[in-house]
Structure formats: C-alpha cells, structure tokens
Design a protein around this motif. Sequence first.
Motif, PDB file in Angstrom:
ATOM      1  N   GLY A   1      -3.911   3.117   9.940  1.00 41.28           N
ATOM      2  CA  GLY A   1      -4.156   4.303   9.185  1.00 41.28           C
ATOM      3  C   GLY A   1      -5.274   3.965   8.077  1.00 41.28           C
ATOM      4  O   GLY A   1      -5.491   4.690   7.430  1.00 41.28           O
ATOM      5  N   MET A   2      -5.227   2.732   7.720  1.00 35.91           N
ATOM      6  CA  MET A   2      -6.016   2.402   6.412  1.00 35.91           C
ATOM      7  C   MET A   2      -7.111   1.710   6.602  1.00 35.91           C
ATOM      8  O   MET A   2      -8.245   1.768   5.668  1.00 35.91           O
TER       9      MET A   2
ATOM     10  N   ALA B   1       0.950  -1.242  -0.057  1.00 31.89           N
ATOM     11  CA  ALA B   1      -0.100  -0.062   0.098  1.00 31.89           C
ATOM     12  C   ALA B   1       0.761   1.263   0.015  1.00 31.89           C
ATOM     13  O   ALA B   1       1.848   1.436   0.856  1.00 31.89           O
TER      14      ALA B   1
ATOM     15  N   TYR C   1      -4.259  -2.670   9.819  1.00 29.34           N
ATOM     16  CA  TYR C   1      -3.426  -1.285   9.755  1.00 29.34           C
ATOM     17  C   TYR C   1      -3.948  -0.126   9.938  1.00 29.34           C
ATOM     18  O   TYR C   1      -5.124   0.376   9.271  1.00 29.34           O
TER      19      TYR C   1
ATOM     20  N   ALA D   1       3.591   0.446   2.997  1.00 29.79           N
ATOM     21  CA  ALA D   1       3.500  -0.643   3.872  1.00 29.79           C
ATOM     22  C   ALA D   1       3.419  -1.903   3.167  1.00 29.79           C
ATOM     23  O   ALA D   1       2.887  -1.936   1.857  1.00 29.79           O
TER      24      ALA D   1
ATOM     25  N   ASP E   1       0.921   5.027   0.709  1.00 27.81           N
ATOM     26  CA  ASP E   1      -0.101   6.145   1.189  1.00 27.81           C
ATOM     27  C   ASP E   1      -1.332   5.630   1.728  1.00 27.81           C
ATOM     28  O   ASP E   1      -2.550   6.387   1.337  1.00 27.81           O
ATOM     29  N   GLN E   2      -1.663   4.337   2.193  1.00 27.75           N
ATOM     30  CA  GLN E   2      -2.648   3.852   2.573  1.00 27.75           C
ATOM     31  C   GLN E   2      -3.590   3.225   1.442  1.00 27.75           C
ATOM     32  O   GLN E   2      -4.750   3.169   1.852  1.00 27.75           O
ATOM     33  N   GLU E   3      -3.119   3.395   0.301  1.00 28.62           N
ATOM     34  CA  GLU E   3      -3.959   2.663  -0.736  1.00 28.62           C
ATOM     35  C   GLU E   3      -3.378   1.509  -1.127  1.00 28.62           C
ATOM     36  O   GLU E   3      -2.091   1.733  -1.485  1.00 28.62           O
ATOM     37  N   LEU E   4      -4.079   0.653  -1.746  1.00 31.64           N
ATOM     38  CA  LEU E   4      -3.402  -0.856  -2.319  1.00 31.64           C
ATOM     39  C   LEU E   4      -2.730   0.086  -3.557  1.00 31.64           C
ATOM     40  O   LEU E   4      -3.312   0.576  -4.317  1.00 31.64           O
TER      41      LEU E   4
ATOM     42  N   GLU F   1       4.393   7.226   2.914  1.00 30.93           N
ATOM     43  CA  GLU F   1       4.079   5.980   3.866  1.00 30.93           C
ATOM     44  C   GLU F   1       3.868   4.995   2.712  1.00 30.93           C
ATOM     45  O   GLU F   1       3.143   4.905   1.934  1.00 30.93           O
TER      46      GLU F   1
ATOM     47  N   LYS G   1     -10.533   3.532   6.159  1.00 33.41           N
ATOM     48  CA  LYS G   1     -10.882   4.164   4.803  1.00 33.41           C
ATOM     49  C   LYS G   1     -11.203   2.982   3.810  1.00 33.41           C
ATOM     50  O   LYS G   1     -11.900   3.295   2.964  1.00 33.41           O
TER      51      LYS G   1
END
Lengths: 81, 145
Positions: free
Chosen positions: B52-53, A54, B50, A73, A56-59, A71, B56
């Motif tokens: 932070g995610m 991911a 997770y 992950a 910035d917290q998007e897949l 970020e 969302k």
Amino acid sequence: MDVLYFAWVRERIGLPKERVETSAETVRDLVAELVAREERYEAAFADLSALRVAVDQELSDFDAPLGDAREVAFFPPMTGG
Amino acid sequence: MVQVQEAAFDLGAELDSFGTGLADMGAIVSFTGVVRDVDGGLEAMEIEHYPGMTAKALEAIAADAMGRWSLGGVKIIHRFGRLVPGDQIMMVATAARHRKDAFEAAEFLMDYLKSRAPFWKKEHLKDGAQWVAARGEDEDALRRW
C-alpha cells in the motif's frame, strides 16, 4: 484500525495484519496496548529504537497522534535499493 | 515514473524507452542494483515490501529529486520476491541537460531508496536465514542532501 507488521516484526508476532479496536491516542499508546496482550508482542516491541512506524502509509513517529488513522504499520528500518 | 514488480526487467529496453522523447536532455545516468553473493553462501535474497505504501513512497522520492535538480525525467524500478545472486533488484535513471544534475539526482535517489522506501531484505544462506540490518552509514548518507 488495521495494524500491519513487516519483516522480523511480522515473524515475531506471527501474523502480517490484524484488526485492532483501540482508543489509543498516540502510536506509543497503541504499542502499550499491544505489548500488554501477549509475550510475542512484548518481544517484537522490546526496543522501539529498532522499529519504524507508518500511519496511513506515511512514515511517522511513536509520539504521533492516531486521530482517525485507519492503518498503522510497524517494521524494522528499511533496506531498499 | 515508478514501477514496483516481482518480474525481472530488461535494463536496455527500459533505458531506451526512458530516453525516447528526451532529445533535449544531454545526460542520462542509470544505476542498477544486483543481488551480490556472500562468499558463495547466498542461496536467495527475499525482498518484502509494503504494497500500500511502496509506490507512493517511491513517487514522493522521485518528486523530491525533480524539485531539487533540473531534470527531464526520473525512472525507478524496484523488484520484490525471491531473487538469486546475479539478479537485478532495482534500477534508477535520471535525465538532465547536463551530467552533474543527472549524477547527483541518481545518487540522491539511491540514498533515499536505501532508507526511506519500505523494502526489507532477507538473506537465505546455506546455513540459515537472516534479515539484512540497516547500516548507520546509510542513514548518515541522507544528511548530505
């Protein structure tokens, strides 16, 4: 940027999160930099097909550009529900 | 619409409050996931996520369902932390004017929660611990939508 690890990726690398100074252009480049560091990273990233990422917290995917990402992950395929 | 929490939830109370104000909806469907014992050997199920995610990602899945079916509402609760057999892990509820939309949307939510919400399960068995592997059929299930 912050690099986060979850589940067995976190266990193999031995930490949940770290700050990484990098100029890597793509996720794959960032992985190459991490793998070059130490054996535990090599163990965690040995098979990219077993990992998800991911940005910035998007897949995202391993060929995605990092741009101004803050970020990244890494984790195994998710098992929710 | 979405709650991510360590605490247990009261399924009956959650469904009652979900249904309140939805008088024009003729169908409410809910699904509850429960920690299943493995041949009497499962001591605990640890659920990592997770932070932070997660919320969302769940909101995006819920919004996707709202766009695909004619729904009056969607609710998702997913727990994390250490659970034991018999504990409720998660629930989804959908409200629609007619049952077909409510059932289909609930199945869609479950299929996406399995493979696209950032949770990971670790089984603590009597003789050791192991991460639950994602199953190919879970990924296949996404293709029907």
